[in-house]
Design a protein around this motif. Structure first.
Motif, PDB file in Angstrom:
ATOM      1  N   ASP A   1       0.810  -1.213   0.000  1.00  0.00           N
ATOM      2  CA  ASP A   1       0.000   0.000   0.000  1.00  0.00           C
ATOM      3  C   ASP A   1       0.845   1.265   0.000  1.00  0.00           C
ATOM      4  O   ASP A   1       0.313   2.362   0.078  1.00  0.00           O
ATOM      5  CB  ASP A   1      -0.918   0.034   1.223  1.00  0.00           C
ATOM      6  CG  ASP A   1      -2.031  -0.988   1.136  1.00  0.00           C
ATOM      7  OD1 ASP A   1      -2.319  -1.450   0.016  1.00  0.00           O
ATOM      8  OD2 ASP A   1      -2.603  -1.330   2.180  1.00  0.00           O
ATOM      9  N   THR A   2       2.143   1.111  -0.071  1.00  0.00           N
ATOM     10  CA  THR A   2       3.013   2.279  -0.025  1.00  0.00           C
ATOM     11  C   THR A   2       2.895   3.069  -1.322  1.00  0.00           C
ATOM     12  O   THR A   2       2.497   2.547  -2.357  1.00  0.00           O
ATOM     13  CB  THR A   2       4.473   1.858   0.182  1.00  0.00           C
ATOM     14  OG1 THR A   2       4.831   0.976  -0.869  1.00  0.00           O
ATOM     15  CG2 THR A   2       4.646   1.178   1.512  1.00  0.00           C
ATOM     16  N   GLN A   3       3.250   4.323  -1.254  1.00  0.00           N
ATOM     17  CA  GLN A   3       3.161   5.192  -2.423  1.00  0.00           C
ATOM     18  C   GLN A   3       4.560   5.684  -2.788  1.00  0.00           C
ATOM     19  O   GLN A   3       4.853   6.871  -2.724  1.00  0.00           O
ATOM     20  CB  GLN A   3       2.215   6.347  -2.136  1.00  0.00           C
ATOM     21  CG  GLN A   3       0.808   5.873  -1.866  1.00  0.00           C
ATOM     22  CD  GLN A   3      -0.143   7.005  -1.564  1.00  0.00           C
ATOM     23  OE1 GLN A   3       0.212   8.168  -1.637  1.00  0.00           O
ATOM     24  NE2 GLN A   3      -1.364   6.648  -1.225  1.00  0.00           N
ATOM     25  N   ASN A   4       5.408   4.761  -3.154  1.00  0.00           N
ATOM     26  CA  ASN A   4       6.787   5.085  -3.512  1.00  0.00           C
ATOM     27  C   ASN A   4       6.865   5.517  -4.968  1.00  0.00           C
ATOM     28  O   ASN A   4       6.094   5.065  -5.802  1.00  0.00           O
ATOM     29  CB  ASN A   4       7.691   3.874  -3.308  1.00  0.00           C
ATOM     30  CG  ASN A   4       7.751   3.471  -1.865  1.00  0.00           C
ATOM     31  OD1 ASN A   4       7.641   4.291  -0.984  1.00  0.00           O
ATOM     32  ND2 ASN A   4       7.913   2.180  -1.629  1.00  0.00           N
ATOM     33  N   ARG A   5       7.851   6.331  -5.257  1.00  0.00           N
ATOM     34  CA  ARG A   5       8.077   6.774  -6.631  1.00  0.00           C
ATOM     35  C   ARG A   5       9.421   6.273  -7.181  1.00  0.00           C
ATOM     36  O   ARG A   5       9.529   5.983  -8.353  1.00  0.00           O
ATOM     37  CB  ARG A   5       8.051   8.297  -6.701  1.00  0.00           C
ATOM     38  CG  ARG A   5       6.767   8.874  -6.181  1.00  0.00           C
ATOM     39  CD  ARG A   5       5.905   9.337  -7.311  1.00  0.00           C
ATOM     40  NE  ARG A   5       4.716   9.991  -6.779  1.00  0.00           N
ATOM     41  CZ  ARG A   5       3.506   9.627  -7.080  1.00  0.00           C
ATOM     42  NH1 ARG A   5       3.308   8.639  -7.883  1.00  0.00           N
ATOM     43  NH2 ARG A   5       2.478  10.262  -6.581  1.00  0.00           N
TER      44      ARG A   5
ATOM     45  N   VAL B   1      10.649   1.182  -4.287  1.00  0.00           N
ATOM     46  CA  VAL B   1       9.628   0.194  -4.663  1.00  0.00           C
ATOM     47  C   VAL B   1      10.170  -1.218  -4.490  1.00  0.00           C
ATOM     48  O   VAL B   1       9.486  -2.111  -3.992  1.00  0.00           O
ATOM     49  CB  VAL B   1       9.163   0.423  -6.122  1.00  0.00           C
ATOM     50  CG1 VAL B   1       8.276  -0.702  -6.606  1.00  0.00           C
ATOM     51  CG2 VAL B   1       8.444   1.755  -6.251  1.00  0.00           C
TER      52      VAL B   1
ATOM     53  N   THR C   1      10.453  -1.929  -0.422  1.00  0.00           N
ATOM     54  CA  THR C   1       9.344  -1.794   0.523  1.00  0.00           C
ATOM     55  C   THR C   1       8.558  -3.092   0.716  1.00  0.00           C
ATOM     56  O   THR C   1       8.329  -3.511   1.843  1.00  0.00           O
ATOM     57  CB  THR C   1       8.401  -0.665   0.071  1.00  0.00           C
ATOM     58  OG1 THR C   1       9.177   0.517  -0.100  1.00  0.00           O
ATOM     59  CG2 THR C   1       7.333  -0.416   1.088  1.00  0.00           C
ATOM     60  N   THR C   2       8.133  -3.722  -0.361  1.00  0.00           N
ATOM     61  CA  THR C   2       7.331  -4.944  -0.219  1.00  0.00           C
ATOM     62  C   THR C   2       8.144  -6.090   0.369  1.00  0.00           C
ATOM     63  O   THR C   2       7.651  -6.765   1.289  1.00  0.00           O
ATOM     64  CB  THR C   2       6.698  -5.327  -1.565  1.00  0.00           C
ATOM     65  OG1 THR C   2       5.858  -4.254  -1.995  1.00  0.00           O
ATOM     66  CG2 THR C   2       5.869  -6.585  -1.440  1.00  0.00           C
TER      67      THR C   2
END
Length: 89
Positions: free
Chosen positions: A64-68, A73, A76-77
């Motif tokens: 659900d993270t909003q990485n750019r 990216v 995070t997962t």
């Protein structure tokens, strides 16, 4: 038209031998050459992985993270799933 359009799909009904209901589970796949037993084994081998990903998303918000940035990216997962492993242990 659905997402598979005209792709043939094979449905394999599955039940436990001790189950009283006729077939509580139906597995679907587009591989028409694989035997029903192999299809069930393939689903069974993936079950724990899929459940872990589902738990990571539902319990910890992994995904659900909003990485750019690409590096963020890619980190995070896996970190969220590693945290789930620590939590379970």
């Amino acid at each position: 038209m659905g997402s598979l359009h005209r792709t043939p799909v094979r449905v394999v009904p599955v039940r436990d031998l001790d189950e009283t209901r006729p077939y509580p589970l139906a597995l679907a796949g587009t591989d028409l050459t694989t035997s029903g037993e192999h299809l069930v084994a393939r689903y069974a081998s993936r079950w724990s992985k899929e459940q872990s990903i589902k738990d990571g998303k539902n319990l910890l918000g992994a995904g659900d993270t909003q990485n750019r940035l690409l590096a963020a990216v890619e980190r995070t997962t896996p970190l969220g799933l590693a945290n789930l492993t620590i939590l379970v242990l």
